[in-house]
Design a protein around this motif. Sequence first.
Motif, PDB file in Angstrom:
ATOM      1  N   LEU A   8       0.318   7.325   4.714  1.00  0.00           N
ATOM      2  CA  LEU A   8      -0.502   8.506   4.435  1.00  0.00           C
ATOM      3  C   LEU A   8       0.362   9.759   4.325  1.00  0.00           C
ATOM      4  N   SER A  23       1.852   9.929   1.016  1.00  0.00           N
ATOM      5  CA  SER A  23       0.828  10.339   0.041  1.00  0.00           C
ATOM      6  C   SER A  23       0.616  11.836   0.061  1.00  0.00           C
ATOM      7  N   ASP A  41      -8.056  18.310  -0.755  1.00  0.00           N
ATOM      8  CA  ASP A  41      -6.890  17.886  -1.532  1.00  0.00           C
ATOM      9  C   ASP A  41      -6.186  16.716  -0.854  1.00  0.00           C
ATOM     10  N   LEU A  42      -5.989  16.840   0.463  1.00  0.00           N
ATOM     11  CA  LEU A  42      -5.317  15.751   1.190  1.00  0.00           C
ATOM     12  C   LEU A  42      -6.108  14.451   1.074  1.00  0.00           C
ATOM     13  N   VAL A  48      -7.973  13.428  -1.344  1.00  0.00           N
ATOM     14  CA  VAL A  48      -7.741  12.832  -2.660  1.00  0.00           C
ATOM     15  C   VAL A  48      -6.358  12.182  -2.713  1.00  0.00           C
ATOM     16  N   SER A  49      -5.363  12.852  -2.111  1.00  0.00           N
ATOM     17  CA  SER A  49      -4.031  12.248  -2.045  1.00  0.00           C
ATOM     18  C   SER A  49      -4.069  10.899  -1.333  1.00  0.00           C
ATOM     19  N   MET A  50      -4.830  10.864  -0.244  1.00  0.00           N
ATOM     20  CA  MET A  50      -4.818   9.678   0.602  1.00  0.00           C
ATOM     21  C   MET A  50      -5.439   8.456  -0.060  1.00  0.00           C
ATOM     22  N   SER A  79      -5.179   7.980  -3.319  1.00  0.00           N
ATOM     23  CA  SER A  79      -4.466   7.745  -4.578  1.00  0.00           C
ATOM     24  C   SER A  79      -3.304   6.791  -4.311  1.00  0.00           C
ATOM     25  N   VAL A  82       0.339   5.498  -3.963  1.00  0.00           N
ATOM     26  CA  VAL A  82       1.534   6.192  -3.539  1.00  0.00           C
ATOM     27  C   VAL A  82       2.642   5.931  -4.549  1.00  0.00           C
TER      28      VAL A  82
END
Lengths: 213, 213
Positions: free
Chosen positions: A199, A202, B198-199, B201-203, B205, B207
């Motif tokens: 995480l 990411s 935002d975080l 959505v990163s998590m 997605s 890597v």
Amino acid sequence: MTRNAADPAAGLWGDDLAPVARTLLTSAVHCFARRGFTGTTTRDISTGAGLSPAALYVHFRSKEDVLFEIARRGHLRALEAVSAPEVTAGLDDPPARLRAVVARFVSWHARHHVAARVCQYELAALGPEHLDEIVAIRRQFPELFRSVIAEGVDRGDFAPVDAGRVVRALLSLGVDLVRWYRPDGPDSPEQLGRFYADLAVSMVSAVPGPQPG
Amino acid sequence: MTRNAADPAAGLWGDDLAPVARTLLTSAVHCFARRGFTGTTTRDISTGAGLSPAALYVHFRSKEDVLFEIARRGHLRALEAVSAPEVTAGLDDPPARLRAVVARFVSWHARHHVAARVCQYELAALGPEHLDEIVAIRRQFPELFRSVIAEGVDRGDFAPVDAGRVVRALLSLGVDLVRWYRPDGPDSPEQLGRFYADLAVSMVSAVPGPQPG
DNA sequence: CGCTGATGACTGAGCGCATAGTCAGTGGAT
DNA sequence: ATCCACTGACTATGCGCTCAGTCATCAGCG
């Protein structure tokens, strides 16, 4: 309330303390974690260690002093877990270092979730000067995380993230797990550490979605 | 310890309660957040509301009942903040819904960080049947988050992440901020909500790094 | 309009109990 | 004989909660 030898809290205290004092700290950790500092009586702690109520004052000046010793030693052990030289030895790129530090931070808090609960949630019961001493140790955690992330951003390994906010988020993940983690759950401390390391990577990568900002 | 009208906690209680009862709950929230449930006396609560010690028992059956009312109403308000129809109205793709739900969850906890601290950290002081009632409300948060993530994974908007672990992490971020958030810090509740969206959505997605597993 | 009784929010005093911390003394090890 | 970790009995304090009583409000009634 005698604890068995596999209790992770029993190994936190160091050799400078008499065995009975360590037993008292271990008992206190479990009491404080369950009922909080003010909800725990000095009798709970002493009888939990198999001693009479007055025995606590042979080894500690006050109930607050017991909490302070737990917090001080717990914080130093946690700091050691993330900042010992071998944690990042041989890891020369920021992503690998970030993964290592996050995984260590998370797995330590998972393994020591009972003691860590006391270290994270009972600090308000400390006196001012004791609190200052703990805060001084605590400051080193965000500093370490920040340096790893800042280096990754500088070198272009990471997206240009807001390091301060990402550090807050990573520490939150590691801290909050002491509230819900149970050893009989699906994840071992190391598995959880690896997942949160993923995480973390990411979180410092560019977001491929439609709203990247 | 009279509180001013801008106190966010004052607006949490609903019209079914007498004004004095609401003042008592607001005072209790600040006391419990500062010293914990067992560290707070019924005198602290009453005199904090400008009343005599006995006044508390005109409106509440016991100190534990005060905590229960805070926890119940606080949880219901937080649940309303993330699951009201207008939160995801018109948002037809999972990434947008995930952003909306996370942002609402985070900004609510930031705005009500004092009351939320009581709701998150003092539940152990509740009696068994009161605790059951709160736990029943709490279960709906991970269910909501999980459904949004599962749909995104199914539709291919998200990487095939472990939904349970990601939900845990997202809830941790929103919960743990009540421990450190200060209104005079750099982020408003809404700014923090957008950052954590935002975080999130990163998590979910893929890597892009060298160790994707 | 004034009088009367009822209502209910609130208070002052205080009860029974549990708490943190004390201290003279005990008993086992050296 | 000395030492000291440990104990049993104790004290002062503060706790949650109770209760008889006060006071302001108000409806009913003549």
